[in-house]
Write a protein that holds these residues in place. Structure first.
Motif, mmCIF file in Angstrom:
data_model
loop_
_atom_site.group_PDB
_atom_site.id
_atom_site.type_symbol
_atom_site.label_atom_id
_atom_site.label_comp_id
_atom_site.label_asym_id
_atom_site.label_seq_id
_atom_site.Cartn_x
_atom_site.Cartn_y
_atom_site.Cartn_z
ATOM 1 N N VAL A 195 0.835 -1.207 0.000
ATOM 2 C CA VAL A 195 0.000 0.000 0.000
ATOM 3 C C VAL A 195 0.870 1.258 0.000
ATOM 4 O O VAL A 195 0.615 2.208 -0.740
ATOM 5 N N VAL A 226 -5.699 6.963 4.384
ATOM 6 C CA VAL A 226 -4.995 5.670 4.349
ATOM 7 C C VAL A 226 -5.331 4.934 5.645
ATOM 8 O O VAL A 226 -5.073 5.453 6.729
ATOM 9 N N TYR A 243 -6.963 4.449 0.399
ATOM 10 C CA TYR A 243 -6.065 3.295 0.453
ATOM 11 C C TYR A 243 -6.382 2.542 1.733
ATOM 12 O O TYR A 243 -6.458 3.150 2.804
#
Ligand code: IMP
Ligand code: MG
Length: 181
Positions: A24, A127, A144
């Motif tokens: 990621v 994220v 993400y």
């Protein structure tokens, strides 16, 4: 690997976390290659994830932190966001990456994203390490996310129950007997 006796089982091992966080982070690194993002960690839950994540970024980055709380000491969201520690600097024109341990109802991140945009951030992306999609109540999704998980209360790798278990190197499912007393 020995498991903490308060855990029912290990959901994500150190190795699984390490591999996925890297994947990621490298995707974020690519997207932000031409930018200079301000990476905002939400304390305290994101600390371990944050530390692992930022070390894969190769562009110039600024690091900052916020302390917000929407939970009391238990396992259910109280739906009341408080800013206990704010950012050190102005965010006008900044590309912000919010790094958070887990998105549950979405209350924390929906409110935080709106706040940072209101303050003049150029962009705000999210994220997350974990996503409990089933629990979502607010219209927000991570840009993400490392792992989608079932609706189970988990601890470790930064996540706590009553300020315990944050230091465990894996994500474990907490035994119900620990919090259902
Ligand atoms: P939300 O505002 O409902 O999305 O809640 C997000 C916050 O709830 C996270 O930052 C965590 O602090 C906490 N949280 C939600 N689920 C868990 C869990 O399974 N373990 C530990 N903390 C959790
Ligand atoms: Mg938290």
């Amino acid at each position: 690997m020995s498991m903490h006796p308060d855990c029912e089982r290990i959901m994500l091992s150190e190795e699984q976390l390490k591999a996925r966080v890297k994947e990621v982070a490298l995707a974020v690194d690519e997207e932000y290659a031409e930018k200079r993002p301000l990476v905002v960690g939400i304390l305290k839950g994101s600390i371990i994830f944050y530390a692992d994540f930022v070390r894969f970024l190769t562009m110039p980055v600024e690091l900052d932190f916020m302390v917000v709380s929407s939970y009391g000491s238990g396992t259910v969201s109280s739906g009341n966001l408080k800013i206990k520690k704010d950012l050190d600097r102005d965010v006008t024109g900044k590309d912000i990456l919010i790094v958070e341990d887990i998105i549950d109802s979405g209350f924390t991140l929906a409110n935080l994203k709106a706040l940072l945009l209101e303050r003049g951030a150029a962009s705000v992306k999210i994220v997350t390490l974990l996503n409990k999609a089933e629990r979502r109540e607010y219209d927000i999704a991570p840009d993400y996310n490392c792992f989608d998980i079932e609706n189970e209360f988990v601890v470790g790798y930064g996540l706590d129950y009553n300020e315990q278990y944050r230091h465990l190197p894996y994500i474990g499912i907490l035994k119900r007997s620990v919090y259902e007393k």
